[in-house]
Each structure stands twice: as structure tokens, then as C-alpha cells.
Design an enzyme around this catalytic site. Structure first.
Site, PDB file in Angstrom:
ATOM      1  N   LYS A  74       0.833  -1.216   0.000  1.00 16.66           N
ATOM      2  CA  LYS A  74       0.000   0.000   0.000  1.00 16.66           C
ATOM      3  C   LYS A  74       0.859   1.254   0.000  1.00 16.66           C
ATOM      4  O   LYS A  74       0.648   2.171  -0.784  1.00 16.66           O
ATOM      5  CB  LYS A  74      -0.926   0.037   1.238  1.00 16.66           C
ATOM      6  CG  LYS A  74      -1.858  -1.144   1.362  1.00 16.66           C
ATOM      7  CD  LYS A  74      -2.744  -1.033   2.585  1.00 16.66           C
ATOM      8  CE  LYS A  74      -1.987  -1.076   3.899  1.00 16.66           C
ATOM      9  NZ  LYS A  74      -1.292  -2.347   4.174  1.00 16.66           N
ATOM     10  N   ARG A 101      -9.229   1.259   8.941  1.00 18.83           N
ATOM     11  CA  ARG A 101      -8.840  -0.131   9.204  1.00 18.83           C
ATOM     12  C   ARG A 101      -9.933  -0.895   9.933  1.00 18.83           C
ATOM     13  O   ARG A 101      -9.752  -2.091  10.191  1.00 18.83           O
ATOM     14  CB  ARG A 101      -7.577  -0.129  10.071  1.00 18.83           C
ATOM     15  CG  ARG A 101      -6.296  -0.449   9.314  1.00 18.83           C
ATOM     16  CD  ARG A 101      -5.177  -0.495  10.332  1.00 18.83           C
ATOM     17  NE  ARG A 101      -4.013  -1.189   9.924  1.00 18.83           N
ATOM     18  CZ  ARG A 101      -2.898  -0.605   9.478  1.00 18.83           C
ATOM     19  NH1 ARG A 101      -2.852   0.697   9.306  1.00 18.83           N
ATOM     20  NH2 ARG A 101      -1.841  -1.330   9.202  1.00 18.83           N
ATOM     21  N   ARG A 137      11.458  -6.088   4.421  1.00 14.50           N
ATOM     22  CA  ARG A 137      11.200  -4.633   4.355  1.00 14.50           C
ATOM     23  C   ARG A 137      12.226  -3.896   5.223  1.00 14.50           C
ATOM     24  O   ARG A 137      12.536  -4.313   6.322  1.00 14.50           O
ATOM     25  CB  ARG A 137       9.788  -4.333   4.858  1.00 14.50           C
ATOM     26  CG  ARG A 137       9.549  -2.842   5.054  1.00 14.50           C
ATOM     27  CD  ARG A 137       8.115  -2.450   4.972  1.00 14.50           C
ATOM     28  NE  ARG A 137       7.308  -2.927   6.098  1.00 14.50           N
ATOM     29  CZ  ARG A 137       6.003  -2.702   6.193  1.00 14.50           C
ATOM     30  NH1 ARG A 137       5.368  -2.018   5.260  1.00 14.50           N
ATOM     31  NH2 ARG A 137       5.327  -3.170   7.223  1.00 14.50           N
ATOM     32  N   ARG A 170      11.584  -2.823  10.989  1.00  9.94           N
ATOM     33  CA  ARG A 170      10.631  -2.369  12.006  1.00  9.94           C
ATOM     34  C   ARG A 170      10.374  -3.474  13.015  1.00  9.94           C
ATOM     35  O   ARG A 170      10.262  -4.633  12.639  1.00  9.94           O
ATOM     36  CB  ARG A 170       9.304  -1.995  11.323  1.00  9.94           C
ATOM     37  CG  ARG A 170       9.225  -0.560  10.874  1.00  9.94           C
ATOM     38  CD  ARG A 170       8.090  -0.301   9.920  1.00  9.94           C
ATOM     39  NE  ARG A 170       6.779  -0.771  10.379  1.00  9.94           N
ATOM     40  CZ  ARG A 170       5.656  -0.612   9.678  1.00  9.94           C
ATOM     41  NH1 ARG A 170       5.680   0.008   8.517  1.00  9.94           N
ATOM     42  NH2 ARG A 170       4.520  -1.060  10.142  1.00  9.94           N
ATOM     43  N   ARG A 184      -0.589  -9.407  13.238  1.00 11.60           N
ATOM     44  CA  ARG A 184      -1.151  -8.314  12.434  1.00 11.60           C
ATOM     45  C   ARG A 184      -2.032  -8.864  11.303  1.00 11.60           C
ATOM     46  O   ARG A 184      -3.032  -8.248  10.943  1.00 11.60           O
ATOM     47  CB  ARG A 184      -0.012  -7.442  11.868  1.00 11.60           C
ATOM     48  CG  ARG A 184       0.714  -6.680  12.972  1.00 11.60           C
ATOM     49  CD  ARG A 184       1.976  -6.018  12.470  1.00 11.60           C
ATOM     50  NE  ARG A 184       1.689  -4.931  11.555  1.00 11.60           N
ATOM     51  CZ  ARG A 184       2.572  -4.426  10.696  1.00 11.60           C
ATOM     52  NH1 ARG A 184       3.786  -4.935  10.638  1.00 11.60           N
ATOM     53  NH2 ARG A 184       2.238  -3.436   9.920  1.00 11.60           N
TER      54      ARG A 184
HETATM   55  P1  ADP Z   1       2.266  -1.762   3.243  1.00 12.18           P
HETATM   56  O1  ADP Z   1       2.308  -0.260   3.151  1.00 12.18           O
HETATM   57  O2  ADP Z   1       1.049  -2.351   2.592  1.00 12.18           O
HETATM   58  O3  ADP Z   1       2.453  -2.276   4.643  1.00 12.18           O
HETATM   59  P2  ADP Z   1       4.831  -1.653   1.807  1.00 12.18           P
HETATM   60  O4  ADP Z   1       4.496  -0.744   0.657  1.00 12.18           O
HETATM   61  O5  ADP Z   1       5.666  -1.090   2.885  1.00 12.18           O
HETATM   62  O6  ADP Z   1       3.478  -2.335   2.403  1.00 12.18           O
HETATM   63  O7  ADP Z   1       5.512  -2.965   1.190  1.00 12.18           O
HETATM   64  C1  ADP Z   1       5.960  -4.023   2.031  1.00 12.18           C
HETATM   65  C2  ADP Z   1       7.316  -4.551   1.531  1.00 12.18           C
HETATM   66  O8  ADP Z   1       7.145  -5.218   0.286  1.00 12.18           O
HETATM   67  C3  ADP Z   1       8.335  -3.429   1.291  1.00 12.18           C
HETATM   68  O9  ADP Z   1       9.601  -3.917   1.646  1.00 12.18           O
HETATM   69  C4  ADP Z   1       8.218  -3.166  -0.215  1.00 12.18           C
HETATM   70  O10 ADP Z   1       9.445  -2.661  -0.757  1.00 12.18           O
HETATM   71  C5  ADP Z   1       7.884  -4.542  -0.767  1.00 12.18           C
HETATM   72  N1  ADP Z   1       6.968  -4.499  -1.909  1.00 12.18           N
HETATM   73  C6  ADP Z   1       5.951  -3.620  -2.157  1.00 12.18           C
HETATM   74  N2  ADP Z   1       5.310  -3.917  -3.306  1.00 12.18           N
HETATM   75  C7  ADP Z   1       5.920  -5.029  -3.805  1.00 12.18           C
HETATM   76  C8  ADP Z   1       5.713  -5.851  -4.971  1.00 12.18           C
HETATM   77  N3  ADP Z   1       4.745  -5.570  -5.855  1.00 12.18           N
HETATM   78  N4  ADP Z   1       6.540  -6.920  -5.150  1.00 12.18           N
HETATM   79  C9  ADP Z   1       7.514  -7.199  -4.259  1.00 12.18           C
HETATM   80  N5  ADP Z   1       7.758  -6.472  -3.140  1.00 12.18           N
HETATM   81  C10 ADP Z   1       6.979  -5.407  -2.908  1.00 12.18           C
HETATM   82  P1  AMP Z   2       1.173   0.548   9.102  1.00 14.71           P
HETATM   83  O1  AMP Z   2       2.395   1.381   8.989  1.00 14.71           O
HETATM   84  O2  AMP Z   2       0.020   1.048   8.291  1.00 14.71           O
HETATM   85  O3  AMP Z   2       1.440  -0.927   8.882  1.00 14.71           O
HETATM   86  O4  AMP Z   2       0.668   0.694  10.618  1.00 14.71           O
HETATM   87  C1  AMP Z   2       1.497   0.273  11.708  1.00 14.71           C
HETATM   88  C2  AMP Z   2       0.645   0.139  12.975  1.00 14.71           C
HETATM   89  O5  AMP Z   2       0.064   1.422  13.316  1.00 14.71           O
HETATM   90  C3  AMP Z   2      -0.554  -0.819  12.892  1.00 14.71           C
HETATM   91  O6  AMP Z   2      -0.191  -2.177  13.102  1.00 14.71           O
HETATM   92  C4  AMP Z   2      -1.453  -0.268  14.000  1.00 14.71           C
HETATM   93  O7  AMP Z   2      -1.004  -0.653  15.288  1.00 14.71           O
HETATM   94  C5  AMP Z   2      -1.240   1.249  13.872  1.00 14.71           C
HETATM   95  N1  AMP Z   2      -2.217   1.871  12.962  1.00 14.71           N
HETATM   96  C6  AMP Z   2      -1.961   2.499  11.779  1.00 14.71           C
HETATM   97  N2  AMP Z   2      -3.095   2.944  11.208  1.00 14.71           N
HETATM   98  C7  AMP Z   2      -4.107   2.584  12.049  1.00 14.71           C
HETATM   99  C8  AMP Z   2      -5.524   2.728  12.022  1.00 14.71           C
HETATM  100  N3  AMP Z   2      -6.156   3.337  10.994  1.00 14.71           N
HETATM  101  N4  AMP Z   2      -6.240   2.239  13.063  1.00 14.71           N
HETATM  102  C9  AMP Z   2      -5.646   1.622  14.091  1.00 14.71           C
HETATM  103  N5  AMP Z   2      -4.325   1.423  14.184  1.00 14.71           N
HETATM  104  C10 AMP Z   2      -3.547   1.905  13.174  1.00 14.71           C
END
Ligand code: ADP
Ligand code: AMP
Length: 213
Positions: A13, A88, A127, A160, A171
């Protein structure tokens, strides 16, 4: 254009939201990034959010809803916004609908980045996040030019805490229970667009842009 990004943690995302933000010139608003910045700055909000985040749980709705509803009233959101990680839960989605409805507005697209659970653990363990600017990379799929150093600001990259496999499993459970129902919610509103998030980052992006125009 008002967009929300749906999908499991690690589905991509944030990666897509950043690219879309540049493409369409609208802000990328990540609630996860907002909480992490608050934790870093040791604010009251950060102190409250940290224990939930470390446990892989959701931060309570009341700590996040007003924050987002206020944020999207900012002048930089006039042309639209991309919400990443919000809503969420169904109550969060309803609060967002209510706030937008009051201004005769609505979500135009809910982009569901679809990635099966079995791919998520690998995504998350690879990541890396920049401690300085929050940019996100992947050791295999989206590596930095120099190992361990952010391409954008030169600061250090970390895994992270909540990306460790035990927390990722928790999660994912939380996602299926509380966030996945939003797919139906936005489908009923005719705003849902699902993209296969297992494809290459650029292919996912091109598919979304083709839909958005
Ligand atoms: P989210 O915001 O949904 O938690 P991220 O955008 O941070 O996810 O992506 C999670 C991990 O996967 C990151 O390390 C990112 O670089 C990698 N990633 C994102 N999109 C792709 C894809 N289409 N194919 C492979 N790896 C990806
Ligand atoms: P993210 O970076 O989106 O993966 O979010 C990391 C963490 O932040 C999540 O696992 C939740 O603990 C918290 N968080 C982020 N956005 C929300 C939301 N809209 N509602 C509740 N918790 C959130």
C-alpha cells in the site's frame, strides 16, 4: 481524487501510495507514519499508540479518527488525497464516510492491493524502513543503491519491530478480522478496485493508473 488503499500489512500500500501521490500531485497520508513520527518525537499520542503497535494490535479508533478527519481538511487536500492504513475498521470507515458526506464528498476509489498471506511474511522480513524520512525498501524486490543506506536522505535503514514474524502473524489475524470487511463496504459503494499485488511494483502501479486515468 480521493483514494484509500486497502490490503494486508505488507501488501504494498505504502509503496503504491507514494508513487500515486507523485503522479497525481495529491498528499499521501499514512496513519502508520503519523504514529511512528509521534513515537519518535515522544508525544502523548506516540506514548499511547506505541504499546498497541508493538503488540501488532490496532490503535483504538478514538485515537485515529479525529486525527485523519482533521488532516483531510487541510488546504493541501483540496484536490484529493491518498489514505494509506486508514480506515482499518468499519467504525473508522463510517466516521470517514460521515465526515466526507457532510461536505458532499465521497471516496472515489478504494484500491485493494491483494496479496495472499503466504507472501506477506517474506515481504515483511525483507522490508527496510529509513529512520530519517520513513522511505521503505525491500532487500530483494526494491533494494537501495548502497546497502543499509536510504537513497533519498542517506540515513540508516532498520527492520521495524512490528515486522518480525511473530508480530506479523498477529497483524495478519487482526487484518482478516477487522480490516478485510472493508472490502465489502467499499464494493457496495461501487468504489472498489482490486489489483493483484503479487506482480512487480511497476506492473501494479501501471494497472492502477490505467484504472484511475
Ligand atoms: P504496506 O504499506 O502495505 O504495509 P509496503 O508498501 O511497505 O506495504 O511494502 C511491504 C514490503 O514489500 C516493502 O519492503 C516493499 O518494498 C515490498 N513491496 C511492495 N510492493 C511489492 C511488490 N509488488 N513486489 C515485491 N515487493 C513489494
Ligand atoms: P502501518 O504502517 O500502516 O502498517 O501501521 C502500523 C501500525 O500502526 C498498525 O499495526 C497499528 O497498530 C497502527 N495503525 C496504523 N493505522 C491505524 C488505524 N487506521 N487504526 C488503528 N491502528 C492503526
Amino acid at each position: 481524487m480521493k483514494i484509500i488503499m486497502l490490503g494486508a500489512p505488507g501488501a504494498g500500500k505504502g509503496t503504491q501510495a507514494k508513487m500515486l501521490s507523485e503522479r497525481y500531485g495529491i498528499p499521501h497520508i499514512s496513519t502508520g507514519d503519523i504514529f511512528r513520527a509521534n513515537i519518535k518525537n515522544n508525544t502523548e499520542l506516540g506514548k499511547k499508540a506505541k504499546s498497541y503497535m508493538d503488540a501488532g494490535a490496532l490503535v483504538p479508533d478514538e485515537l485515529v479518527v479525529d486525527l485523519v478527519v482533521d488532516r483531510i481538511k487541510n488546504a493541501d487536500c483540496m484536490k484529493g488525497f491518498i489514505l494509506d492504513g486508514f480506515p482499518r475498521t468499519i467504525p473508522q470507515a463510517e466516521a470517514l464516510d460521515y465526515a466526507l458526506n457532510n461536505q458532499n464528498e465521497k471516496i472515489d476509489y478504494a484500491i485493494n492491493v491483494d496479496v495472499p498471506d503466504e507472501n506477506i511474511i517474506e515481504r515483511m522480513s525483507g522490508r527496510r524502513a529509513c529512520v530519517g524520512c520513513g522511505a521503505t525498501y525491500h532487500v530483494v524486490y526494491n533494494p537501495t543503491k548502497a546497502e543499509g543506506v536510504c537513497d533519498q536522505c542517506g540515513q540508516e535503514l532498520i527492520l521495524r519491530d512490528d515486522d518480525k514474524p511473530e508480530t506479523v502473524k498477529k497483524r495478519l489475524d487482526v487484518y482478516h478480522e477487522q480490516t478485510q470487511p472493508l472490502i465489502d463496504h467499499y464494493e457496495k459503494k461501487g468504489a472498489l478496485f482490486t489489483v493483484d499485488g503479487t506482480q512487480d511494483i511497476q506492473v501494479v502501479f501501471d494497472t492502477i493508473v490505467k484504472k484511475l486515468g
